[in-house]
Design a protein around this motif. Sequence first.
Motif, PDB file in Angstrom:
ATOM      1  N   THR A   1      38.506 106.381  -5.809  1.00 11.80           N
ATOM      2  CA  THR A   1      39.156 106.296  -4.504  1.00 11.80           C
ATOM      3  C   THR A   1      38.127 106.761  -3.498  1.00 11.80           C
ATOM      4  OG1 THR A   1      41.302 106.851  -5.463  1.00 11.80           O
ATOM      5  CG2 THR A   1      41.072 107.094  -3.078  1.00 11.80           C
ATOM      6  N   CYS A   2      37.751 105.893  -2.563  1.00 12.20           N
ATOM      7  CA  CYS A   2      36.658 106.214  -1.640  1.00 12.20           C
ATOM      8  C   CYS A   2      37.104 106.091  -0.195  1.00 12.20           C
ATOM      9  CB  CYS A   2      35.458 105.299  -1.880  1.00 12.20           C
ATOM     10  SG  CYS A   2      34.697 105.502  -3.504  1.00 12.20           S
ATOM     11  N   LEU A   3      36.519 106.925   0.645  1.00 12.84           N
ATOM     12  CA  LEU A   3      36.745 106.865   2.086  1.00 12.84           C
ATOM     13  C   LEU A   3      35.428 106.512   2.760  1.00 12.84           C
ATOM     14  CD1 LEU A   3      39.095 107.450   4.139  1.00 12.84           C
ATOM     15  CD2 LEU A   3      37.981 109.664   4.524  1.00 12.84           C
TER      16      LEU A   3
ATOM     17  N   ALA B   1      32.172 102.448  11.225  1.00 10.73           N
ATOM     18  CA  ALA B   1      31.079 102.133  12.147  1.00 10.73           C
ATOM     19  C   ALA B   1      29.727 102.128  11.454  1.00 10.73           C
ATOM     20  CB  ALA B   1      31.072 103.126  13.298  1.00 10.73           C
ATOM     21  N   ARG B   2      29.548 103.030  10.502  1.00 11.92           N
ATOM     22  CA  ARG B   2      28.238 103.167   9.864  1.00 11.92           C
ATOM     23  C   ARG B   2      28.169 102.588   8.468  1.00 11.92           C
ATOM     24  NH1 ARG B   2      26.186 109.262  11.613  1.00 11.92           N
ATOM     25  NH2 ARG B   2      26.264 108.938  13.866  1.00 11.92           N
ATOM     26  N   GLY B   3      29.328 102.309   7.874  1.00 14.85           N
ATOM     27  CA  GLY B   3      29.330 101.779   6.522  1.00 14.85           C
ATOM     28  C   GLY B   3      29.030 102.826   5.476  1.00 14.85           C
ATOM     29  N   GLN B   4      29.142 104.105   5.854  1.00 14.48           N
ATOM     30  CA  GLN B   4      28.780 105.189   4.937  1.00 14.48           C
ATOM     31  C   GLN B   4      29.988 105.665   4.134  1.00 14.48           C
ATOM     32  OE1 GLN B   4      27.157 108.053   7.673  1.00 14.48           O
ATOM     33  NE2 GLN B   4      25.081 107.255   7.488  1.00 14.48           N
ATOM     34  N   GLU B   5      29.715 106.023   2.911  1.00 14.20           N
ATOM     35  CA  GLU B   5      30.731 106.603   2.040  1.00 14.20           C
ATOM     36  C   GLU B   5      30.902 108.075   2.429  1.00 14.20           C
ATOM     37  OE1 GLU B   5      30.469 107.796  -2.514  1.00 14.20           O
ATOM     38  OE2 GLU B   5      30.434 105.604  -2.271  1.00 14.20           O
ATOM     39  N   LEU B   6      32.129 108.472   2.824  1.00 12.93           N
ATOM     40  CA  LEU B   6      32.390 109.844   3.233  1.00 12.93           C
ATOM     41  C   LEU B   6      32.733 110.730   2.043  1.00 12.93           C
ATOM     42  CD1 LEU B   6      34.483 109.137   6.462  1.00 12.93           C
ATOM     43  CD2 LEU B   6      32.046 109.675   6.280  1.00 12.93           C
TER      44      LEU B   6
ATOM     45  N   ILE C   1      43.972 114.963   1.010  1.00 11.27           N
ATOM     46  CA  ILE C   1      43.703 115.286   2.409  1.00 11.27           C
ATOM     47  C   ILE C   1      42.521 114.431   2.853  1.00 11.27           C
ATOM     48  CG2 ILE C   1      42.966 117.074   4.030  1.00 11.27           C
ATOM     49  CD1 ILE C   1      44.296 119.121   2.145  1.00 11.27           C
ATOM     50  N   VAL C   2      42.725 113.623   3.867  1.00 12.46           N
ATOM     51  CA  VAL C   2      41.701 112.668   4.292  1.00 12.46           C
ATOM     52  C   VAL C   2      40.424 113.369   4.749  1.00 12.46           C
ATOM     53  CG1 VAL C   2      41.127 110.936   6.047  1.00 12.46           C
ATOM     54  CG2 VAL C   2      43.329 110.835   4.861  1.00 12.46           C
ATOM     55  N   ALA C   3      40.572 114.489   5.456  1.00 10.41           N
ATOM     56  CA  ALA C   3      39.402 115.164   6.029  1.00 10.41           C
ATOM     57  C   ALA C   3      38.467 115.718   4.970  1.00 10.41           C
ATOM     58  CB  ALA C   3      39.864 116.286   6.949  1.00 10.41           C
TER      59      ALA C   3
END
Length: 728
Positions: A110-112, A116-121, A159-161
């Motif tokens: 599961t990835c976030l 805008a940047r296309g970066q994996e958070l 938690i998204v953050a």
Amino acid sequence: MIAFFQRGLGIISMKYGIVVLTLALSASAAGQGIWTITDAGHSSIVTSVAFSPDGTLLASGSADKTIRLWEVATGKELRRFKESIPSSILSLAFSPNGSQLASGSSGGRTCLWNVARGQELWCFEGPTKVFSVAFSPDGALLATGIDTRGVDHTIRTFIVATGQEVRHFGGNSHTVYSLVFSPDGTQIASGSNNGTLSLWDVATGQEVRRFEGYSVYISSVVFSPDGSLLASGSGDNTIRLWDTATGQEVRIFEEHTGSVLSVVFSPDGTQLASGSYDNTIRLWDVATGREVRRFKGHTHHVYSVVFSPDGSQLVSGAHDWSLRLWDVATGLEVRRIRSHTAWIGSVVFSPDDTQLATGSHDNTVRLWDVITGQEVRRFEGHTHRVHSVAFSPDGTQLASGSWDDSIRLWDIATGQEAQRFEGHTGNVTSVAFSPDGTQLASGSDDWSLRQWDLATGQEIRRFVGHTGSANSVVFSPDGTLLASGSDDRTIRLWDVATGLETRRFKGHIANVNSVVFSPDGTQLVSGSWDSTIRLWDVALGQEVQRFEGHAGDVTSVVFSPDGAQLVSGSQAVMITFRRHDNTIRLWDIATGREIDRLGSEYPIYSIAISGNERFIASAGATAIRLWDAKATALETVPSSILEIPVTFTHYPNPAGAYATVEYALSEVSRVQLSVHDLLGREVLSVLDATQAPGSHSLQLATGHLSGGMYFLRLITDDKQMKRPLIVH
């Protein structure tokens, strides 16, 4: 490397003979792929689609292991997201503010992502497939529906953050295929593989309600905008509407003839859209259960449908690898995002070298921008494979020959069919314009060549004599002769004015696939399934030179514009259980010596050289590749390397005391430039600064570096770029 002769100069040797095969845009290096189009849309099943909240962007996930971001207005691909450990993408969802994208994959991740940047958070590594992802309405939580194998639960919340798991629930008796938050964010609805449709309390993880009525899998669930209704799509070909307060079934929609894979409410809640195994999308009136409209066009299962935020459009993703945008009011297809979906058999440069045309077994002809690799226009009308394409001398028209036995003339400016030539009784294998652009020649597996008047579409003359398919046809530079290569293993020369055979060239021991005149018309070159290329004297009919080295079928040959060199393409064949070739080779005409070669994972069916001798284009399988013919070194990098703009370059290469580095930025960005050795170790930090958009140039001191091969790495906010650097 590939380098054409310059007057007074020799050929630079292939000292660092390594070939790079990169995807998308890549830096120009010796014989290196500048860009490759491999089904410029997704190259496999499109499993999930999602609109951004403002309706300007579209995200798509695919079994090709990529997520792609598209501009809705133009259909242009803006960005590509790829997991560090790639696996098929099963589900996508935009955050409520549109700044983030969540994905679930078959690899259990599961990835976030930062849109805008296309970066994996962040990524959560799970043991089983993630079939569904959904944001809470406030964007604070992310929920996932997963496979039951190896776990004691089927729903997770994060938690998204931070990516921290909050809770998991759902038991291990069923796999959750679809889940969604209620509009107020207090509940989650889930649909499972065993027909269980449940409502869960987000705060406690307890099951609040179960909706009874299914005996087969539930593939999709969605709340109405006011939260009072729940719609579900199932493997029993139905859509059902449920009252969330009572759990009672309100209505059933029963027109689909295949499993319903996706359902979605319109933003105003008055309509439902559904995608199905029956290849259709259907629009339903929620109040009456009546089918309002049917959207047809997909040629395979429709996995995902979604409304635009204003409700005026629908987008669908399907097993036919395409994304399609539909007008809700009319049911008409507005836009299709897909590239060639079958083998590409022909490629040719426009006279001004700015565009490429390709013909494919998917029955289409397509026009591409040479610099960007973007599809410019699509020509549709053929009902079978397109085997050959040719530009008119003035570049305003395209001709295509197809296995539907026809030749079609296309207006490049409008994309419209201008003329159709019919008469062949077999597949049209080759087409060629006369030098003055008034006539067209075609070859066919009906064994004939035909000459056509462009203005009227009428057949002028027929050339008969081959005893096998006429695979290749070409006019002499002065337009007085036609040359043809055939399955009968001969090359024949014909008088255009009379249709009579004037000379026959024999020597090949297998089918002749390609013939072409030298620029001065005095020589003819042929490529054959016997793995050889032969050079013939037109006046004498004698073999002048033989080029040997290919181990596979020679499918295409072409002269360099100055006639000093020859480029050939080949496809692999099996010989005593070994696979051979799939190479492009460069030959010196005078000596017959192989100067250089490029390897490819794709078979080469067609090649072309730009008039300025800068580029070589190759087509094969479902890939189109553009190669730099002028650079001076080759780089070895994995095919998964990130996109590299053609504006990142440096020269001279090899470098002496200094090298000039040039690059361009599309927006304000932090820029890091460094030099690395072959093991990836940084040996020199050149630049670390924030720079404005536009072109940039700097002098790189290389005199203190030991001679050998290095890599120059440029990192910006949204890209990583890599170029080979050779130091004397």
